[in-house]
Design a protein around this motif. Structure first.
Motif, PDB file in Angstrom:
ATOM      1  N   ILE A   1     -46.242 -25.314  -5.446  1.00  0.00           N
ATOM      2  CA  ILE A   1     -45.526 -24.846  -4.168  1.00  0.00           C
ATOM      3  C   ILE A   1     -44.075 -24.204  -4.267  1.00  0.00           C
ATOM      4  O   ILE A   1     -43.718 -23.506  -3.519  1.00  0.00           O
ATOM      5  CB  ILE A   1     -45.478 -26.486  -3.457  1.00  0.00           C
ATOM      6  CG1 ILE A   1     -46.884 -26.804  -2.912  1.00  0.00           C
ATOM      7  CG2 ILE A   1     -44.386 -26.303  -2.369  1.00  0.00           C
ATOM      8  CD1 ILE A   1     -46.871 -28.272  -2.550  1.00  0.00           C
ATOM      9  N   HIS A   2     -43.381 -25.012  -5.241  1.00  0.00           N
ATOM     10  CA  HIS A   2     -41.848 -24.429  -5.354  1.00  0.00           C
ATOM     11  C   HIS A   2     -41.892 -22.986  -5.978  1.00  0.00           C
ATOM     12  O   HIS A   2     -41.077 -22.219  -5.646  1.00  0.00           O
ATOM     13  CB  HIS A   2     -41.293 -25.386  -6.259  1.00  0.00           C
ATOM     14  CG  HIS A   2     -40.892 -26.708  -5.626  1.00  0.00           C
ATOM     15  ND1 HIS A   2     -41.130 -27.846  -6.086  1.00  0.00           N
ATOM     16  CD2 HIS A   2     -40.492 -26.996  -4.393  1.00  0.00           C
ATOM     17  CE1 HIS A   2     -40.738 -28.775  -5.343  1.00  0.00           C
ATOM     18  NE2 HIS A   2     -40.310 -28.396  -4.211  1.00  0.00           N
ATOM     19  N   ARG A   3     -42.807 -22.509  -6.625  1.00  0.00           N
ATOM     20  CA  ARG A   3     -42.962 -21.035  -7.148  1.00  0.00           C
ATOM     21  C   ARG A   3     -43.342 -20.258  -6.186  1.00  0.00           C
ATOM     22  O   ARG A   3     -43.202 -19.205  -6.783  1.00  0.00           O
ATOM     23  CB  ARG A   3     -43.753 -21.155  -8.485  1.00  0.00           C
ATOM     24  CG  ARG A   3     -43.246 -22.093  -9.885  1.00  0.00           C
ATOM     25  CD  ARG A   3     -44.051 -21.818 -11.184  1.00  0.00           C
ATOM     26  NE  ARG A   3     -43.895 -20.453 -11.375  1.00  0.00           N
ATOM     27  CZ  ARG A   3     -42.919 -19.826 -11.875  1.00  0.00           C
ATOM     28  NH1 ARG A   3     -41.810 -20.362 -12.396  1.00  0.00           N
ATOM     29  NH2 ARG A   3     -42.981 -18.311 -12.278  1.00  0.00           N
ATOM     30  N   ASN A   4     -43.895 -20.559  -5.009  1.00  0.00           N
ATOM     31  CA  ASN A   4     -44.281 -19.639  -4.123  1.00  0.00           C
ATOM     32  C   ASN A   4     -43.454 -18.215  -3.907  1.00  0.00           C
ATOM     33  O   ASN A   4     -43.741 -17.236  -3.917  1.00  0.00           O
ATOM     34  CB  ASN A   4     -44.553 -20.208  -2.898  1.00  0.00           C
ATOM     35  CG  ASN A   4     -46.227 -20.280  -2.664  1.00  0.00           C
ATOM     36  OD1 ASN A   4     -46.616 -19.713  -1.699  1.00  0.00           O
ATOM     37  ND2 ASN A   4     -46.673 -21.076  -3.614  1.00  0.00           N
ATOM     38  N   PRO A   5     -42.330 -18.528  -3.783  1.00  0.00           N
ATOM     39  CA  PRO A   5     -41.187 -17.592  -3.526  1.00  0.00           C
ATOM     40  C   PRO A   5     -41.067 -16.358  -4.601  1.00  0.00           C
ATOM     41  O   PRO A   5     -40.751 -15.317  -4.382  1.00  0.00           O
ATOM     42  CB  PRO A   5     -39.930 -18.131  -3.223  1.00  0.00           C
ATOM     43  CG  PRO A   5     -40.312 -19.482  -2.718  1.00  0.00           C
ATOM     44  CD  PRO A   5     -41.321 -19.782  -3.644  1.00  0.00           C
ATOM     45  N   ILE A   6     -41.342 -16.791  -5.969  1.00  0.00           N
ATOM     46  CA  ILE A   6     -41.188 -15.876  -6.848  1.00  0.00           C
ATOM     47  C   ILE A   6     -42.465 -15.215  -7.464  1.00  0.00           C
ATOM     48  O   ILE A   6     -42.573 -14.618  -8.223  1.00  0.00           O
ATOM     49  CB  ILE A   6     -40.299 -16.446  -7.968  1.00  0.00           C
ATOM     50  CG1 ILE A   6     -40.799 -17.374  -8.927  1.00  0.00           C
ATOM     51  CG2 ILE A   6     -38.863 -16.792  -7.542  1.00  0.00           C
ATOM     52  CD1 ILE A   6     -40.108 -18.128  -9.770  1.00  0.00           C
ATOM     53  N   ASP A   7     -43.705 -16.024  -7.174  1.00  0.00           N
ATOM     54  CA  ASP A   7     -44.823 -15.613  -7.727  1.00  0.00           C
ATOM     55  C   ASP A   7     -45.679 -14.931  -6.749  1.00  0.00           C
ATOM     56  O   ASP A   7     -46.769 -14.836  -6.428  1.00  0.00           O
ATOM     57  CB  ASP A   7     -45.613 -17.043  -7.869  1.00  0.00           C
ATOM     58  CG  ASP A   7     -45.410 -17.716  -9.138  1.00  0.00           C
ATOM     59  OD1 ASP A   7     -44.779 -16.927  -9.948  1.00  0.00           O
ATOM     60  OD2 ASP A   7     -45.682 -18.812  -9.443  1.00  0.00           O
ATOM     61  N   THR A   8     -45.045 -14.163  -5.728  1.00  0.00           N
ATOM     62  CA  THR A   8     -45.600 -13.056  -4.753  1.00  0.00           C
ATOM     63  C   THR A   8     -45.600 -11.864  -5.477  1.00  0.00           C
ATOM     64  O   THR A   8     -44.938 -11.453  -6.475  1.00  0.00           O
ATOM     65  CB  THR A   8     -44.735 -12.993  -3.404  1.00  0.00           C
ATOM     66  OG1 THR A   8     -43.387 -12.834  -3.785  1.00  0.00           O
ATOM     67  CG2 THR A   8     -44.754 -14.458  -2.793  1.00  0.00           C
ATOM     68  N   LYS A   9     -46.203 -10.543  -4.870  1.00  0.00           N
ATOM     69  CA  LYS A   9     -46.308  -9.289  -5.523  1.00  0.00           C
ATOM     70  C   LYS A   9     -44.850  -8.977  -5.466  1.00  0.00           C
ATOM     71  O   LYS A   9     -44.689  -8.168  -6.598  1.00  0.00           O
ATOM     72  CB  LYS A   9     -47.112  -8.473  -4.432  1.00  0.00           C
ATOM     73  CG  LYS A   9     -48.640  -8.744  -4.566  1.00  0.00           C
ATOM     74  CD  LYS A   9     -49.231  -7.888  -3.758  1.00  0.00           C
ATOM     75  CE  LYS A   9     -50.925  -8.425  -3.723  1.00  0.00           C
ATOM     76  NZ  LYS A   9     -51.549  -7.364  -2.848  1.00  0.00           N
ATOM     77  N   LYS A  10     -44.033  -9.181  -4.524  1.00  0.00           N
ATOM     78  CA  LYS A  10     -42.469  -8.693  -4.659  1.00  0.00           C
ATOM     79  C   LYS A  10     -41.816 -10.121  -4.296  1.00  0.00           C
ATOM     80  O   LYS A  10     -41.760 -10.418  -3.263  1.00  0.00           O
ATOM     81  CB  LYS A  10     -42.197  -7.866  -3.455  1.00  0.00           C
ATOM     82  CG  LYS A  10     -40.977  -7.180  -3.621  1.00  0.00           C
ATOM     83  CD  LYS A  10     -40.690  -6.257  -2.303  1.00  0.00           C
ATOM     84  CE  LYS A  10     -39.047  -6.131  -2.235  1.00  0.00           C
ATOM     85  NZ  LYS A  10     -38.814  -5.691  -0.935  1.00  0.00           N
TER      86      LYS A  10
END
Length: 142
Positions: free
Chosen positions: A119-128
């Motif tokens: 959950i917490h890594r969502n903002p950095i584990d996106t394509k961009k």
């Protein structure tokens, strides 16, 4: 015909709610604040515990444990409150969510750590990546 979900009152659930057609339903800071208001409002009526959350532009994640009321009742009220607010703010007609929320029971302590990290890594584990460091993303419990 509606589908009944099994509910274990002693478990945490990883809940995901996605925007219709994967479109953004959280377009501004005020939208993120409004979702948080919806969570707090529902918490006052139907208490629950949240271990982790992350609000993205087109979906959100929460790691939640209902105290006594069913998860379905809690999620229905959160989603209804936010969608009503969204419809008024953007003069939107129709549904904003893709379908019912996804919920998966988390059955172990290790599972809680894995889901919380996801959950917490969502903002950095996106394509961009949306941020360089997790602590700078404002719409997360990180």
């Amino acid at each position: 015909m509606t589908r009944r979900r099994n509910f274990n009152p002693h478990s945490y659930y990883h809940v995901i709610m996605r925007g219709n057609n994967r479109e953004a339903i959280f377009k501004s800071h005020e939208d993120m604040v409004e979702l948080m208001r919806a969570l707090l409002h529902v918490h006052d009526r139907y208490p629950f515990t949240v271990l982790a959350y992350c609000f993205m532009s087109n979906h959100y994640h929460i790691l939640i444990k209902p105290t006594k009321d069913s998860l379905s009742k809690i999620m229905a009220l959160i989603n209804r409150r936010y969608s009503d607010s969204y419809s008024k703010r953007y003069n939107h007609v129709g549904r904003i969510y893709q379908k019912r929320y996804f919920a998966k029971e988390v059955r172990s302590r290790k599972g809680l750590l894995v889901v919380s990290s996801y959950i917490h890594r969502n903002p950095i584990d996106t394509k961009k990546p949306m941020v360089d460091r997790l602590e700078t993303y404002p719409y997360s419990s990180y």
